[in-house]
Design an enzyme around this catalytic site. Structure first.
Site, PDB file in Angstrom:
ATOM      1  N   GLU A 180       1.611  -5.160  -2.006  1.00 11.22           N
ATOM      2  CA  GLU A 180       1.343  -4.726  -3.190  1.00 11.22           C
ATOM      3  C   GLU A 180       0.725  -5.778  -4.047  1.00 11.22           C
ATOM      4  OE1 GLU A 180       4.234  -1.833  -5.065  1.00 11.22           O
ATOM      5  OE2 GLU A 180       4.183  -0.666  -3.265  1.00 11.22           O
ATOM      6  N   GLU A 386       5.373   2.150   3.030  1.00  7.84           N
ATOM      7  CA  GLU A 386       6.773   2.664   2.145  1.00  7.84           C
ATOM      8  C   GLU A 386       6.321   3.856   1.671  1.00  7.84           C
ATOM      9  OE1 GLU A 386       7.291   0.051  -1.306  1.00  7.84           O
ATOM     10  OE2 GLU A 386       7.328  -1.774  -0.147  1.00  7.84           O
TER      11      GLU A 386
END
Ligand code: GBH
Length: 488
Positions: A180, A386
């Site tokens: 991320e 995720e």
């Protein structure tokens, strides 16, 4: 008990990776052991007012000392993969120079345990814990602040990537450069709700670029050091961004946020170029001269898979319909925006059920992202690296933890993954966030994302009912057509 359901809508193909995910600073603790030096998250979490309750990762869930038990627990549940991150300041103290043998030993032992238990290790090099020394050099360095806004951090990352690959390349086949990068750049240097807590829109854009560059240089370093069987990817948190209405203003807000959240990374990484609308939208802030000839192409080094982290969709409008009262974001008390140049955009809470984070439950967002990237990057394998939810879990009188909301969340999102696969997305695995309750960044220990409950007094682990439910899906490869009655 495994059925060959690969043709059915509920059956996932054989070999599909069923995993859970964690990150070093969120679970390890042992921050001063075996030569580890501080990361920006050690500094940030010790700064009053930055993390809820003044929580830090000093102990976290003590995974550093309980690693063998944690691996046994994954194996008992029936999981076939585990995504973890390496703590950079543990294996290369100070962020440059030689590796720490003791630091690497921990990850050698972890991966040995995983392999012995039949669990595929998936290694992420950077999940936000930059060595503090690279953010603010203690001595000798330039007076300017460092970190990701500085170009040299990308070179440091490539060196670190090569060093970890040399040490673990014989036993790890799945490699992820960054987790991320949007959060690292825009929450770390833009809104300041994440470490290092800076609030400068241009620093955030520079950080995003140097993260792209670090990724590309990292891929090169990994290719050079790893055997041919290794598969290399990146985990992004693409925004499933929807316009509030079909008005021109709202569609333009969607385009802007898509550029700032998604295409700022997928442009360079998947196509070797920055989107021109992104540069135009931010031209009043910077001339982008920090992007040098060839950088975007470097960032576009070929990948084997794209990791997608997804929690909830985003809804935007182009001008505030009801003034500031309608404004919604999850950036706490910060006045600073993580969206440089997008002051005209308003964020709205999507309709429907909410988790303990106040994020909405909406599996369609995951379907939309998987089918989008299947279209935009044909041939690239996808991985859900995720997905999960926080709920207010509490042990009952018998000590058991029942989390029917999480089972329903997982069921809905796994069904969306399977639907995307049947519609052409080449998804190779799913990693539940998270194995354990853990340090949820600026929220400290107040939010529980684990499939396994952690008692923060005793650090005792108790699998929640969702862990058992998910383990059964993993063992059988089949998503039950309905969730258990208790989860309705
Ligand atoms: C992930 O971050 C992290 O990888 C993981 O470490 C973390 O524990 C987990 O998720 C749970 O939070 O309001 O418009 O800024 C997810 C971070 C949260 C970032 C939602 C974007 C909303 C976008 N994302 N957030 S906005």
């Amino acid at each position: 008990e495994s059925t060959d359901g690969s043709e059915s809508s509920a059956g996932f193909p054989p070999g599909f990776l069923w995993g859970s995910a964690t990150a070093a600073y969120q679970i390890e603790g042992a921050v001063r052991e075996d030569g580890r030096t501080p990361s920006i998250w050690d500094t940030f979490s010790r700064t009053p007012g930055k993390v809820l309750g003044g929580d830090t990762g000093d102990v976290a869930v003590d995974h550093y000392h309980r690693m063998r038990d944690d691996v046994r627990m994954m194996a008992d549940l029936g999981l076939s993969a585990y995504r973890f991150s390496v703590s950079w300041p543990r294996v290369q103290p100070g962020g440059s120079g030689p590796a720490s043998g003791r630091g690497l030993d921990f990850y050698r032992a972890l991966t040995d345990e995983l392999l012995a238990a039949g669990i595929t290790p998936s290694l992420t090099l950077y999940h936000w814990d930059l060595p503090q020394e690279l953010e603010t050099p203690r001595a000798g360095g330039s007076a300017a602040e460092g970190g990701w806004p500085q170009r040299d951090t990308a070179n440091r990352f490539a060196e670190y990537a090569g060093l970890v690959a040399e040490a673990l390349g014989d036993r790890v086949d799945l490699w992820t450069t960054l987790n991320e990068p949007w959060c690292s750049a825009f929450l770390g240097y833009g809104s300041g709700v994440h470490a290092p807590g800076r609030t400068d829109p241009v620093a955030a854009l520079r950080a995003a670029h140097h993260l792209n560059l670090a990724h590309g240089l990292g891929v090169q370093a990994l290719r050079a050091a790893l055997p041919g069987r290794a598969r290399i990817g990146v985990s992004l948190n693409p925004s499933a961004v929807r316009p509030l209405t079909r008005s021109a203003d709202d569609l333009d807000a969607q385009r802007r946020i898509d550029a700032l959240a998604n295409r700022i990374f997928t442009g360079p990484m998947l196509s070797g170029a920055y989107p021109s609308d992104l540069m135009a939208d931010t031209a009043h802030l910077t001339d982008w001269s920090f992007v040098r000839e060839g950088d975007a192409a470097t960032a576009g080094a070929p990948l084997d898979f794209l990791g997608i982290n997804y929690y909830a969709p985003t809804v935007v409008s182009g001008s505030p319909p009801g003034g500031d009262a309608d404004r919604h974001d999850d950036h706490g008390a910060s006045d600073h925006s993580p969206w440089p140049g997008a002051q005209s955009v308003t964020f709205h809470r999507p309709p429907g059920e909410l988790t303990a984070m106040d994020w909405s439950v909406d599996p369609t967002g995951l379907y939309d992202l998987l089918t989008r990237y299947a279209r935009e990057a044909p041939g690239l394998e996808l991985m859900v690296t995720e997905n999960g939810a926080a709920y207010d879990d509490k042990p009952g009188p018998d000590g058991a933890v029942h989390d029917p909301d999480r089972i329903r969340y997982l069921h809905g999102h796994l069904a969306a993954v399977r639907r995307a696969m049947l519609d052409g997305a080449d998804v190779r695995g799913y990693f539940l966030w998270s194995l354990l309750d853990n340090f949820e960044w600026a929220y400290g220990y107040s939010k529980r994302f684990g499939a396994v409950y952690v008692d923060y007094e005793t650090l005792e682990r108790t699998p929640k009912s969702s862990a058992r439910w998910y383990g059964r899906v993993a063992r059988t490869g089949v998503l039950p057509s309905a969730v258990p009655d208790a989860a309705r």
